[in-house]
Design an enzyme around this catalytic site. Sequence first.
Site, PDB file in Angstrom:
ATOM      1  N   GLU A 176      10.620 -83.983 -30.327  1.00 17.31           N
ATOM      2  CA  GLU A 176      10.960 -85.401 -30.399  1.00 17.31           C
ATOM      3  C   GLU A 176      12.296 -85.624 -31.094  1.00 17.31           C
ATOM      4  O   GLU A 176      13.146 -86.372 -30.622  1.00 17.31           O
ATOM      5  CB  GLU A 176       9.860 -86.168 -31.134  1.00 17.31           C
ATOM      6  CG  GLU A 176       8.544 -86.211 -30.355  1.00 17.31           C
ATOM      7  CD  GLU A 176       7.407 -86.808 -31.166  1.00 17.31           C
ATOM      8  OE1 GLU A 176       7.674 -87.628 -32.063  1.00 17.31           O
ATOM      9  OE2 GLU A 176       6.241 -86.439 -30.903  1.00 17.31           O
TER      10      GLU A 176
ATOM     11  N   TYR B  19       1.926 -79.304 -34.032  1.00 20.65           N
ATOM     12  CA  TYR B  19       2.477 -80.463 -34.705  1.00 20.65           C
ATOM     13  C   TYR B  19       3.969 -80.293 -35.031  1.00 20.65           C
ATOM     14  O   TYR B  19       4.782 -81.130 -34.654  1.00 20.65           O
ATOM     15  CB  TYR B  19       1.650 -80.754 -35.962  1.00 20.65           C
ATOM     16  CG  TYR B  19       1.714 -82.172 -36.439  1.00 20.65           C
ATOM     17  CD1 TYR B  19       1.076 -82.551 -37.610  1.00 20.65           C
ATOM     18  CD2 TYR B  19       2.412 -83.140 -35.747  1.00 20.65           C
ATOM     19  CE1 TYR B  19       1.135 -83.844 -38.054  1.00 20.65           C
ATOM     20  CE2 TYR B  19       2.482 -84.425 -36.184  1.00 20.65           C
ATOM     21  CZ  TYR B  19       1.839 -84.774 -37.343  1.00 20.65           C
ATOM     22  OH  TYR B  19       1.905 -86.053 -37.788  1.00 20.65           O
TER      23      TYR B  19
END
Lengths: 312, 243
Positions: free
Chosen positions: B172, B165
């Site tokens: 990103e 995660y």
Amino acid sequence: MGGRAGFFEVEILDWETKKQLCFLDKVEPNATIREIRLMFHKLYPRWYPARQSIKLDPKGKSLRDEEILQHLPVGTTATLYFKDLGPQIGWTTVFLIEYTGPLFIYFLFYFRMTFVYGLDERFTSSPHPVVNLACICHSFHYIKRLIETVFVHRFSRGTMPLRKIVKNCFYYWGFAAWLAYYINHPLYTPPSYGKKQINFAVIMFLLCEAGNFSIHVALSDLRRNGSKTRKIPYPTKNPFTWLFFFVSCPNYTYEVGTWISFTIMTQCVPVGLFTLLCFIQMTIWAKDKHCTYLREFKDYPSHRTPIIPFLL
Amino acid sequence: MAPSEEDGGGNGAVEEKEKGKKRKLGALATAWLIFYNVAMTAGWLVLGIAMVRFYIQKGTHRGLFRSVQKTLKFFQTFALLEVVHCAVVRTSVLVTGVQVSSRIFMVWFIAHSIKQIQNEESVILFLVVWTVTEITRYSFYTFNLLNHLPYFIKWARYNFFIILYPAGVAGELLTIYAALPYVKKTGMFSLRLPNKYNVSFDYYYFLIIVMFSYVPLFPQLYFHMLRQRRRVLHGEVIVEKDD
């Protein structure tokens, strides 16, 4: 065991920990919950009555101030549960803050204060009359709301949680700033259909404002004698209230109409977006209110819809 | 946001709900969901294998995105269906919607639209993270629907995210950051004044706001997954804070 000579005993426990917070003996059987709240407040000064949720069941609904101790399903030793609702703020105060913000924020942009559009544009005025008109309408709308808050509205509940007002203010003030920015921008473009569009919008605006005010007055008159109970609203001699024939919450209907007219007047996408969000929010409120009416009154007019006649 | 999703199970599963009850789905719904989850597992496996093959053959990550983009776009866009599945599977539409939207956003509005950043290392980072996450997730749902969940898949789903995660978020964010100069230079997706709708939109500042929004959102989702993990793997009962 039981009380002495007809008196009740009341113990108040914390709703989560079940710890005993206080024990009141010699409580009158016809004492109201309001009086119990005052007694509790004396023992715990920081928990003023508006912050106290007193209930029969730890997960249940809060008891109203008017409830009488001996009419509750409790023995002569009553066990009540307390929950802290957090800091509270009165509804009148809430509305005053929520409505004064947009009023003055709009002026910051209308008068083109220095920091808004850059130094070249400070304190200049727009060549378009519709920009002045928009300012008048926007201000009129919020001044009307402030007047209604002080003189017209009668609130059934006294307070709301303090946290909510921060969220609400961000929303109302933020949107006011966003739409005022574009309407008063030096590069603003007036509506495509010109005077026809603007005049139509102004007439619609005035009608909806008058309608909204009429409904608020009518609703306020239902509670003229200071009672907190709900009554079915009916159309009166005022033609604007005839919307009650079709709709449960015509005040919301007129409010959406006001914002639609403002969108047409300014032809500005952020205004349209705000109108859409208002419409969604008010539809939710109207449906809630409508369901409450249906639940409370067996003889509620069945052909009424919540906010839009025949449709919604 | 690199979603190793949200509440217990998420999409396409006969749920282990808070009280441990199993929910029954109709036969047709179950058949479709099994097909969907098998297909998605296969799709992301194919994508993963293609990525590995490319790297072995070419020895570089340059051009990797271009070679796998069609498969990526197909399977990631297909995942929009999961929002519809929420009606059947009783997952929060809002959470699923946000997860899928953020993926669609990264694929179409960043990687596809801003070709200059396609060879950044950060792109490979989030692609790898997404691939491992999705293969784990969809196989978890598949086995759950078949009522035959091997412990190691459950273990993987509720442990991989701890590393994946944050790694995905890093990938990103770095990608969006790398894209900023190109967005500013071309003024893409932006609307300037004056125009007859009296609105403006600046994609550059919008991206900056998106980057900042990771700050409140990521910890919330991460700790939510940690709570799920404790509940599912260790049977702890966590009292959720009611608002």
